[in-house]
Design a protein around this motif. Structure first.
Motif, short mmCIF file in Angstrom:
data_model
loop_
_atom_site.label_atom_id
_atom_site.label_comp_id
_atom_site.label_asym_id
_atom_site.label_seq_id
_atom_site.Cartn_x
_atom_site.Cartn_y
_atom_site.Cartn_z
N ALA A 354 22.42 22.13 0.21
CA ALA A 354 23.55 21.91 1.12
C ALA A 354 23.16 22.02 2.59
N ILE A 355 21.95 22.48 2.89
CA ILE A 355 21.53 22.60 4.28
C ILE A 355 21.19 21.22 4.83
N PRO A 356 21.76 20.82 5.96
CA PRO A 356 21.47 19.48 6.51
C PRO A 356 19.99 19.33 6.86
N LYS A 357 19.54 18.10 6.82
CA LYS A 357 18.14 17.82 7.13
C LYS A 357 17.80 18.16 8.58
N GLY A 358 18.81 18.13 9.45
CA GLY A 358 18.57 18.45 10.85
C GLY A 358 18.11 19.87 11.08
N GLN A 359 18.49 20.77 10.19
CA GLN A 359 18.04 22.16 10.32
C GLN A 359 16.53 22.25 10.10
N TYR A 360 16.02 21.54 9.12
CA TYR A 360 14.58 21.51 8.89
C TYR A 360 13.86 20.86 10.08
N GLU A 361 14.42 19.77 10.57
CA GLU A 361 13.78 19.08 11.68
C GLU A 361 13.80 19.91 12.95
N GLY A 362 14.92 20.62 13.19
CA GLY A 362 14.99 21.47 14.36
C GLY A 362 14.00 22.62 14.29
N ALA A 363 13.86 23.23 13.11
CA ALA A 363 12.89 24.32 12.96
C ALA A 363 11.47 23.80 13.12
#
Length: 466
Positions: A354-363
Protein backbone atom coordinates in the motif's frame (compact mmCIF):
# COMPACT_ATOMS: atom_id res chain seq x y z
CA UNK A 1 -14.82 60.16 -11.06
CA UNK A 2 -13.20 60.62 -7.68
CA UNK A 3 -15.00 58.62 -4.99
CA UNK A 4 -14.03 59.40 -1.43
CA UNK A 5 -13.92 56.65 1.21
CA UNK A 6 -16.81 56.61 3.71
CA UNK A 7 -16.15 57.57 7.32
CA UNK A 8 -14.79 54.85 9.56
CA UNK A 9 -17.43 52.74 11.26
CA UNK A 10 -20.16 53.54 8.74
CA UNK A 11 -21.38 51.03 6.16
CA UNK A 12 -20.59 51.51 2.49
CA UNK A 13 -23.57 50.25 0.54
CA UNK A 14 -24.26 46.66 1.59
CA UNK A 15 -20.82 46.03 3.15
CA UNK A 16 -20.34 46.62 6.88
CA UNK A 17 -16.99 47.79 8.16
CA UNK A 18 -17.46 45.96 11.49
CA UNK A 19 -16.98 42.15 11.86
CA UNK A 20 -20.06 40.21 12.96
CA UNK A 21 -19.79 38.04 16.07
CA UNK A 22 -19.62 34.28 15.59
CA UNK A 23 -23.06 32.72 15.88
CA UNK A 24 -23.69 29.34 17.57
CA UNK A 25 -24.62 26.45 15.26
CA UNK A 26 -28.26 25.42 14.97
CA UNK A 27 -29.45 23.15 17.75
CA UNK A 28 -30.53 20.50 15.26
CA UNK A 29 -26.93 19.92 14.04
CA UNK A 30 -25.16 19.33 17.39
CA UNK A 31 -25.66 17.30 20.53
CA UNK A 32 -27.30 13.93 21.18
CA UNK A 33 -30.45 14.81 19.25
CA UNK A 34 -28.48 15.47 16.08
CA UNK A 35 -26.42 12.28 16.58
CA UNK A 36 -29.56 10.19 17.04
CA UNK A 37 -31.17 11.79 13.99
CA UNK A 38 -28.08 11.06 11.88
CA UNK A 39 -27.34 7.51 13.09
CA UNK A 40 -30.55 6.01 14.46
CA UNK A 41 -33.61 7.47 12.73
CA UNK A 42 -32.16 9.10 9.62
CA UNK A 43 -33.86 6.68 7.23
CA UNK A 44 -36.36 3.84 7.17
CA UNK A 45 -33.57 1.25 7.28
CA UNK A 46 -31.96 2.94 10.28
CA UNK A 47 -35.29 3.03 12.10
CA UNK A 48 -35.82 -0.70 11.53
CA UNK A 49 -32.29 -1.57 12.63
CA UNK A 50 -32.65 0.62 15.72
CA UNK A 51 -35.91 -1.10 16.70
CA UNK A 52 -34.35 -4.53 16.11
CA UNK A 53 -31.31 -3.61 18.24
CA UNK A 54 -33.54 -2.38 21.06
CA UNK A 55 -35.52 -5.62 20.93
CA UNK A 56 -32.33 -7.74 21.07
CA UNK A 57 -31.05 -5.69 24.02
CA UNK A 58 -34.38 -6.13 25.82
CA UNK A 59 -34.32 -9.89 25.25
CA UNK A 60 -30.65 -10.50 26.15
CA UNK A 61 -29.45 -7.95 28.70
CA UNK A 62 -32.08 -8.29 31.50
CA UNK A 63 -31.78 -12.12 31.79
CA UNK A 64 -27.96 -11.91 31.78
CA UNK A 65 -27.93 -9.22 34.48
CA UNK A 66 -30.48 -11.15 36.52
CA UNK A 67 -28.51 -14.42 36.26
CA UNK A 68 -25.01 -13.07 36.97
CA UNK A 69 -25.89 -10.37 39.52
CA UNK A 70 -29.46 -10.17 40.86
CA UNK A 71 -30.16 -13.89 41.40
CA UNK A 72 -26.48 -14.80 41.85
CA UNK A 73 -25.00 -16.27 45.03
CA UNK A 74 -21.82 -14.58 46.27
CA UNK A 75 -21.03 -16.44 49.51
CA UNK A 76 -20.84 -20.08 50.42
CA UNK A 77 -18.50 -22.95 51.17
CA UNK A 78 -19.99 -25.79 49.11
CA UNK A 79 -22.71 -26.69 46.61
CA UNK A 80 -25.50 -26.21 49.14
CA UNK A 81 -25.16 -22.45 48.81
CA UNK A 82 -26.09 -22.67 45.11
CA UNK A 83 -28.88 -25.28 45.15
CA UNK A 84 -32.41 -23.85 44.71
CA UNK A 85 -33.91 -26.37 47.14
CA UNK A 86 -31.42 -25.29 49.81
CA UNK A 87 -31.70 -21.55 49.19
CA UNK A 88 -35.45 -21.50 48.68
CA UNK A 89 -35.43 -19.43 45.48
CA UNK A 90 -34.19 -19.45 41.91
CA UNK A 91 -30.39 -19.33 41.89
CA UNK A 92 -28.29 -17.62 39.26
CA UNK A 93 -24.52 -17.65 39.01
CA UNK A 94 -22.62 -19.60 41.66
CA UNK A 95 -19.75 -17.19 42.32
CA UNK A 96 -18.51 -19.09 45.45
CA UNK A 97 -17.38 -21.79 43.02
CA UNK A 98 -15.04 -19.27 41.33
CA UNK A 99 -13.67 -18.06 44.69
CA UNK A 100 -13.10 -21.64 45.85
CA UNK A 101 -11.25 -22.61 42.64
CA UNK A 102 -9.45 -19.27 42.23
CA UNK A 103 -5.95 -20.63 42.84
CA UNK A 104 -6.51 -23.48 40.40
CA UNK A 105 -7.80 -21.04 37.78
CA UNK A 106 -4.82 -18.70 38.20
CA UNK A 107 -1.96 -21.16 38.74
CA UNK A 108 -3.20 -24.57 37.62
CA UNK A 109 -1.32 -27.21 39.62
CA UNK A 110 1.71 -25.02 40.25
CA UNK A 111 3.13 -25.91 43.72
CA UNK A 112 1.61 -23.65 46.34
CA UNK A 113 4.91 -22.74 48.12
CA UNK A 114 6.33 -21.53 44.77
CA UNK A 115 3.37 -19.46 43.59
CA UNK A 116 5.09 -16.27 44.66
CA UNK A 117 7.23 -16.70 41.56
CA UNK A 118 4.16 -16.60 39.33
CA UNK A 119 2.89 -13.52 41.16
CA UNK A 120 6.25 -11.85 40.66
CA UNK A 121 6.16 -12.62 36.92
CA UNK A 122 2.66 -11.12 36.70
CA UNK A 123 3.74 -8.01 38.61
CA UNK A 124 6.91 -7.49 36.54
CA UNK A 125 4.92 -7.84 33.34
CA UNK A 126 2.44 -5.16 34.38
CA UNK A 127 5.15 -2.82 35.67
CA UNK A 128 7.08 -3.02 32.39
CA UNK A 129 4.14 -3.11 29.98
CA UNK A 130 2.04 -0.20 31.27
CA UNK A 131 4.78 2.49 30.90
CA UNK A 132 5.58 1.09 27.45
CA UNK A 133 1.99 1.70 26.33
CA UNK A 134 1.76 5.26 27.68
CA UNK A 135 3.21 7.78 25.26
CA UNK A 136 4.29 10.46 27.75
CA UNK A 137 6.37 8.14 29.94
CA UNK A 138 10.08 8.73 29.17
CA UNK A 139 12.78 6.10 28.67
CA UNK A 140 11.00 4.06 26.00
CA UNK A 141 14.25 2.54 24.73
CA UNK A 142 15.26 1.26 28.15
CA UNK A 143 11.70 0.12 28.83
CA UNK A 144 11.48 -1.81 25.55
CA UNK A 145 14.87 -3.42 26.15
CA UNK A 146 13.80 -4.51 29.63
CA UNK A 147 10.43 -5.87 28.47
CA UNK A 148 11.49 -7.66 25.28
CA UNK A 149 15.06 -8.59 26.23
CA UNK A 150 15.42 -9.05 29.98
CA UNK A 151 11.88 -9.85 31.14
CA UNK A 152 11.50 -13.10 29.10
CA UNK A 153 14.72 -14.48 30.61
CA UNK A 154 13.72 -13.48 34.14
CA UNK A 155 10.23 -14.94 33.66
CA UNK A 156 11.66 -18.19 32.33
CA UNK A 157 14.04 -18.55 35.27
CA UNK A 158 11.31 -17.75 37.80
CA UNK A 159 8.68 -20.06 36.34
CA UNK A 160 10.89 -23.07 35.62
CA UNK A 161 13.53 -22.64 38.30
CA UNK A 162 16.27 -21.79 35.80
CA UNK A 163 17.39 -25.33 35.05
CA UNK A 164 17.90 -25.17 31.30
CA UNK A 165 19.19 -28.70 31.08
CA UNK A 166 21.36 -27.78 28.09
CA UNK A 167 24.43 -29.42 29.48
CA UNK A 168 22.74 -32.78 29.98
CA UNK A 169 20.99 -32.54 26.63
CA UNK A 170 24.08 -31.59 24.64
CA UNK A 171 26.50 -33.86 26.46
CA UNK A 172 24.57 -37.07 26.85
CA UNK A 173 21.93 -37.01 24.09
CA UNK A 174 23.66 -35.37 21.16
CA UNK A 175 27.07 -36.92 21.70
CA UNK A 176 28.87 -33.60 22.07
CA UNK A 177 30.34 -34.37 25.46
CA UNK A 178 33.95 -34.17 24.40
CA UNK A 179 33.58 -30.83 22.61
CA UNK A 180 31.90 -28.92 25.44
CA UNK A 181 33.91 -30.62 28.14
CA UNK A 182 37.11 -29.48 26.48
CA UNK A 183 35.70 -25.96 26.06
CA UNK A 184 34.65 -25.84 29.70
CA UNK A 185 38.03 -27.07 30.91
CA UNK A 186 39.90 -24.68 28.63
CA UNK A 187 38.13 -21.57 29.91
CA UNK A 188 37.86 -22.75 33.50
CA UNK A 189 34.07 -23.12 33.62
CA UNK A 190 33.89 -26.58 35.13
CA UNK A 191 31.05 -26.96 37.58
CA UNK A 192 32.24 -25.82 40.97
CA UNK A 193 35.48 -24.28 39.63
CA UNK A 194 34.21 -20.73 40.15
CA UNK A 195 31.66 -19.71 42.75
CA UNK A 196 28.15 -19.18 41.45
CA UNK A 197 28.13 -15.51 42.31
CA UNK A 198 31.31 -14.99 40.24
CA UNK A 199 29.72 -16.62 37.20
CA UNK A 200 26.55 -14.57 37.67
CA UNK A 201 28.56 -11.35 38.01
CA UNK A 202 30.46 -12.12 34.80
CA UNK A 203 27.27 -12.80 32.88
CA UNK A 204 25.60 -9.62 34.13
CA UNK A 205 28.69 -7.58 33.30
CA UNK A 206 28.77 -8.99 29.77
CA UNK A 207 25.11 -8.13 29.19
CA UNK A 208 25.56 -4.60 30.54
CA UNK A 209 28.64 -4.09 28.34
CA UNK A 210 26.67 -5.23 25.30
CA UNK A 211 23.60 -3.05 25.81
CA UNK A 212 25.42 0.06 27.05
CA UNK A 213 26.09 1.37 23.51
CA UNK A 214 22.32 1.39 22.90
CA UNK A 215 21.94 4.29 25.30
CA UNK A 216 25.01 6.01 23.92
CA UNK A 217 23.45 6.08 20.44
CA UNK A 218 25.84 3.59 18.77
CA UNK A 219 23.30 0.99 17.71
CA UNK A 220 25.54 -0.83 15.25
CA UNK A 221 28.16 -1.50 17.91
CA UNK A 222 25.43 -2.48 20.34
CA UNK A 223 23.95 -5.01 17.90
CA UNK A 224 27.31 -6.69 17.28
CA UNK A 225 28.09 -6.70 20.99
CA UNK A 226 24.77 -8.32 21.86
CA UNK A 227 25.30 -11.05 19.25
CA UNK A 228 28.72 -11.81 20.73
CA UNK A 229 27.30 -11.89 24.26
CA UNK A 230 24.50 -14.27 23.28
CA UNK A 231 27.01 -16.58 21.58
CA UNK A 232 29.21 -16.59 24.71
CA UNK A 233 26.18 -17.21 26.91
CA UNK A 234 25.24 -20.20 24.77
CA UNK A 235 28.67 -21.75 25.25
CA UNK A 236 28.66 -20.99 28.99
CA UNK A 237 25.22 -22.44 29.56
CA UNK A 238 26.16 -25.54 27.60
CA UNK A 239 29.42 -26.05 29.46
CA UNK A 240 28.32 -25.40 33.04
CA UNK A 241 25.13 -25.66 35.05
CA UNK A 242 24.32 -22.41 36.87
CA UNK A 243 22.12 -23.00 39.92
CA UNK A 244 19.69 -20.19 40.69
CA UNK A 245 18.55 -21.55 44.06
CA UNK A 246 14.96 -22.12 42.86
CA UNK A 247 13.01 -25.34 42.95
CA UNK A 248 12.47 -26.77 39.49
CA UNK A 249 8.80 -26.83 38.43
CA UNK A 250 7.81 -28.97 35.44
CA UNK A 251 5.62 -27.37 32.80
CA UNK A 252 3.02 -30.12 33.10
CA UNK A 253 2.18 -28.61 36.50
CA UNK A 254 1.42 -25.24 34.93
CA UNK A 255 -2.14 -24.43 34.07
CA UNK A 256 -5.00 -21.98 34.11
CA UNK A 257 -4.45 -18.34 33.37
CA UNK A 258 -0.68 -18.82 33.60
CA UNK A 259 -0.54 -21.08 30.55
CA UNK A 260 -3.00 -18.90 28.62
CA UNK A 261 -0.91 -15.77 29.15
CA UNK A 262 2.41 -17.54 28.48
CA UNK A 263 1.19 -18.91 25.13
CA UNK A 264 -0.52 -15.66 24.12
CA UNK A 265 2.35 -13.35 25.05
CA UNK A 266 4.95 -15.64 23.46
CA UNK A 267 2.96 -15.96 20.26
CA UNK A 268 2.24 -12.22 20.03
CA UNK A 269 5.80 -11.07 20.70
CA UNK A 270 7.33 -13.65 18.35
CA UNK A 271 4.85 -13.40 15.47
CA UNK A 272 5.35 -9.70 14.69
CA UNK A 273 9.15 -9.73 14.08
CA UNK A 274 8.98 -13.11 12.34
CA UNK A 275 6.08 -11.89 10.23
CA UNK A 276 8.02 -8.78 9.19
CA UNK A 277 11.01 -10.91 8.17
CA UNK A 278 8.80 -13.29 6.20
CA UNK A 279 7.01 -10.42 4.45
CA UNK A 280 10.34 -8.87 3.45
CA UNK A 281 11.60 -12.27 2.35
CA UNK A 282 8.55 -12.86 0.17
CA UNK A 283 9.12 -9.49 -1.56
CA UNK A 284 12.85 -10.11 -1.91
CA UNK A 285 14.53 -9.99 -5.31
CA UNK A 286 16.57 -13.09 -4.45
CA UNK A 287 14.65 -16.10 -5.81
CA UNK A 288 15.79 -18.54 -3.14
CA UNK A 289 14.72 -16.26 -0.29
CA UNK A 290 11.43 -15.38 -1.96
CA UNK A 291 10.53 -19.00 -2.76
CA UNK A 292 11.46 -20.21 0.74
CA UNK A 293 9.44 -17.43 2.44
CA UNK A 294 6.44 -18.01 0.17
CA UNK A 295 6.51 -21.75 0.76
CA UNK A 296 6.73 -21.26 4.52
CA UNK A 297 3.82 -18.79 4.57
CA UNK A 298 1.54 -20.84 2.34
CA UNK A 299 2.28 -24.06 4.21
CA UNK A 300 1.43 -22.66 7.66
CA UNK A 301 -1.60 -20.77 6.37
CA UNK A 302 -2.91 -23.91 4.72
CA UNK A 303 -2.81 -26.05 7.88
CA UNK A 304 -5.28 -25.62 10.78
CA UNK A 305 -3.78 -24.69 14.12
CA UNK A 306 -5.20 -27.77 15.80
CA UNK A 307 -3.32 -29.93 13.26
CA UNK A 308 -0.12 -28.04 14.04
CA UNK A 309 -0.58 -28.68 17.75
CA UNK A 310 -1.31 -32.37 17.23
CA UNK A 311 1.73 -32.83 15.01
CA UNK A 312 4.03 -30.89 17.35
CA UNK A 313 3.01 -32.64 20.55
CA UNK A 314 2.21 -36.19 19.41
CA UNK A 315 3.81 -36.92 16.04
CA UNK A 316 7.07 -34.96 16.16
CA UNK A 317 8.46 -36.92 19.15
CA UNK A 318 8.11 -40.10 17.06
CA UNK A 319 10.68 -38.76 14.57
CA UNK A 320 13.25 -37.80 17.20
CA UNK A 321 16.20 -40.04 18.11
CA UNK A 322 15.78 -42.43 20.98
CA UNK A 323 16.09 -40.84 24.41
CA UNK A 324 15.45 -37.33 23.09
CA UNK A 325 12.34 -35.66 24.46
CA UNK A 326 11.17 -32.07 24.13
CA UNK A 327 8.81 -30.35 26.51
CA UNK A 328 5.21 -30.42 25.29
CA UNK A 329 4.52 -26.79 26.20
CA UNK A 330 7.67 -25.69 24.35
CA UNK A 331 6.51 -27.52 21.22
CA UNK A 332 3.11 -25.84 21.48
CA UNK A 333 4.75 -22.42 21.89
CA UNK A 334 6.89 -22.93 18.79
CA UNK A 335 3.93 -24.18 16.76
CA UNK A 336 1.70 -21.26 17.77
CA UNK A 337 4.47 -18.71 17.07
CA UNK A 338 5.20 -20.09 13.58
CA UNK A 339 1.51 -20.36 12.74
CA UNK A 340 0.80 -16.78 13.83
CA UNK A 341 3.89 -15.41 12.07
CA UNK A 342 2.65 -16.74 8.70
CA UNK A 343 -0.61 -14.82 9.02
CA UNK A 344 1.23 -11.76 10.30
CA UNK A 345 3.51 -11.85 7.26
CA UNK A 346 0.55 -11.43 4.93
CA UNK A 347 -0.78 -8.51 6.96
CA UNK A 348 2.60 -6.76 6.82
CA UNK A 349 2.96 -7.52 3.10
CA UNK A 350 -0.37 -5.82 2.48
CA UNK A 351 0.92 -2.72 4.24
CA UNK A 352 4.12 -2.73 2.20
CA UNK A 353 2.16 -2.96 -1.05
CA UNK A 354 0.00 0.00 0.00
CA UNK A 355 3.01 2.34 0.23
CA UNK A 356 3.16 4.58 -2.88
CA UNK A 357 6.13 4.23 -5.18
CA UNK A 358 7.02 7.86 -4.53
CA UNK A 359 8.07 7.01 -0.99
CA UNK A 360 10.70 4.61 -2.30
CA UNK A 361 11.86 7.13 -4.88
CA UNK A 362 12.04 9.93 -2.33
CA UNK A 363 14.09 7.81 0.06
CA UNK A 364 16.40 6.80 -2.80
CA UNK A 365 16.79 10.46 -3.81
CA UNK A 366 18.02 11.20 -0.28
CA UNK A 367 20.77 8.62 -0.75
CA UNK A 368 19.40 6.10 1.76
CA UNK A 369 20.55 2.52 1.21
CA UNK A 370 17.98 -0.25 0.99
CA UNK A 371 18.13 -1.23 4.64
CA UNK A 372 17.73 2.31 5.98
CA UNK A 373 15.03 3.05 3.40
CA UNK A 374 12.98 0.13 4.65
CA UNK A 375 13.64 0.77 8.35
CA UNK A 376 13.19 4.55 8.44
CA UNK A 377 10.74 5.34 5.64
CA UNK A 378 8.75 2.39 4.33
CA UNK A 379 8.24 0.00 7.23
CA UNK A 380 6.93 2.59 9.78
CA UNK A 381 4.30 3.75 7.28
CA UNK A 382 3.35 0.18 6.37
CA UNK A 383 2.91 -0.87 9.99
CA UNK A 384 0.82 2.22 10.70
CA UNK A 385 -1.52 1.35 7.83
CA UNK A 386 -2.09 -2.21 9.01
CA UNK A 387 -2.50 -1.62 12.75
CA UNK A 388 -6.09 -2.97 12.65
CA UNK A 389 -4.93 -6.15 10.89
CA UNK A 390 -2.04 -6.64 13.30
CA UNK A 391 -4.23 -6.26 16.37
CA UNK A 392 -6.87 -8.47 14.78
CA UNK A 393 -4.23 -11.21 14.49
CA UNK A 394 -3.25 -10.65 18.11
CA UNK A 395 -6.86 -10.98 19.25
CA UNK A 396 -7.40 -14.12 17.19
CA UNK A 397 -4.22 -15.64 18.58
CA UNK A 398 -5.25 -14.82 22.14
CA UNK A 399 -8.54 -16.65 21.65
CA UNK A 400 -6.90 -19.55 19.81
CA UNK A 401 -4.89 -20.39 22.93
CA UNK A 402 -7.93 -22.39 24.04
CA UNK A 403 -7.06 -25.03 21.42
CA UNK A 404 -4.12 -26.28 23.48
CA UNK A 405 -6.67 -28.06 25.67
CA UNK A 406 -7.05 -30.58 22.84
CA UNK A 407 -3.42 -31.69 23.32
CA UNK A 408 -3.74 -32.03 27.12
CA UNK A 409 -2.26 -28.64 28.03
CA UNK A 410 -4.49 -27.17 30.71
CA UNK A 411 -5.06 -23.51 29.96
CA UNK A 412 -7.83 -21.43 31.54
CA UNK A 413 -10.61 -23.55 30.04
CA UNK A 414 -8.75 -26.72 30.99
CA UNK A 415 -8.46 -25.58 34.60
CA UNK A 416 -12.18 -24.78 34.65
CA UNK A 417 -13.08 -28.18 33.21
CA UNK A 418 -10.95 -29.84 35.87
CA UNK A 419 -12.73 -27.76 38.51
CA UNK A 420 -16.13 -28.83 37.17
CA UNK A 421 -15.27 -32.42 38.10
CA UNK A 422 -15.34 -31.54 41.81
CA UNK A 423 -18.54 -33.15 43.12
CA UNK A 424 -18.67 -30.77 46.09
CA UNK A 425 -19.54 -27.94 43.67
CA UNK A 426 -21.86 -29.83 41.29
CA UNK A 427 -24.88 -27.55 40.77
CA UNK A 428 -27.11 -26.73 37.77
CA UNK A 429 -25.41 -23.33 37.35
CA UNK A 430 -21.76 -24.19 38.03
CA UNK A 431 -20.80 -24.83 34.41
CA UNK A 432 -22.55 -21.68 33.15
CA UNK A 433 -20.83 -19.62 35.85
CA UNK A 434 -17.39 -20.98 34.94
CA UNK A 435 -17.77 -20.36 31.22
CA UNK A 436 -19.26 -16.94 31.92
CA UNK A 437 -16.16 -16.05 33.93
CA UNK A 438 -13.92 -17.34 31.12
CA UNK A 439 -15.86 -15.27 28.58
CA UNK A 440 -15.44 -12.17 30.73
CA UNK A 441 -11.69 -12.83 31.00
CA UNK A 442 -11.22 -13.12 27.23
CA UNK A 443 -13.49 -10.15 26.56
CA UNK A 444 -11.52 -7.85 28.89
CA UNK A 445 -8.20 -8.66 27.24
CA UNK A 446 -9.47 -8.62 23.65
CA UNK A 447 -11.54 -5.46 24.12
CA UNK A 448 -8.56 -3.78 25.77
CA UNK A 449 -6.31 -4.62 22.80
CA UNK A 450 -8.94 -3.36 20.39
CA UNK A 451 -9.42 -0.02 22.16
CA UNK A 452 -5.68 0.53 22.50
CA UNK A 453 -5.18 -0.09 18.79
CA UNK A 454 -7.87 2.47 17.99
CA UNK A 455 -6.19 5.02 20.23
CA UNK A 456 -2.84 4.23 18.60
CA UNK A 457 -4.34 4.75 15.14
CA UNK A 458 -5.70 8.16 16.11
CA UNK A 459 -2.37 9.18 17.61
CA UNK A 460 -0.39 8.15 14.53
CA UNK A 461 -2.86 9.54 11.99
CA UNK A 462 -0.89 12.69 11.22
CA UNK A 463 -2.60 13.27 7.86
CA UNK A 464 -5.70 14.71 9.54
CA UNK A 465 -4.00 16.88 12.13
CA UNK A 466 -4.49 20.64 11.95
Amino acid sequence: MDVSAPPAGKPSGYVSSAMLQQQPPPVSTTGPIAWARAHLVGSVGQVLLTLFGLWVAYVVIPPVVRFFFIDAVFTGTNRDACLPEKVGRDVGACWPFIWAKWNQIIYGFYPEPERWRVNLVYALGVVLLVPLMIQKVPGKRLNALAFFGIYPVVAFVLLTGGDLGLRGFLLSRLGLGGVFTNIGQAIGLRSGFWPDYVVSALLISAIVAAVAPVFAGNRRTAGKGMLVVFAVLGVVLAAVDIPFGLTSVRTDLWGGMLVTLVIAVTGITASLPLGILLALGRRSQMPLVSIASTAFIEFWRGVPLITVLFFATYMLPLFLPGGVSIDKLLLALVGVALFASAYMAEVVRGGLQAIPKGQYEGAAALGLPGGLMMRLVVMPQALKLVIPGIVNNFIGLFKDTTLVLIVAIFDLLGALRAAFADASWATPTTVVTGFGFAGLFYFVFCFGMSRYSMALERRLDRNHRH
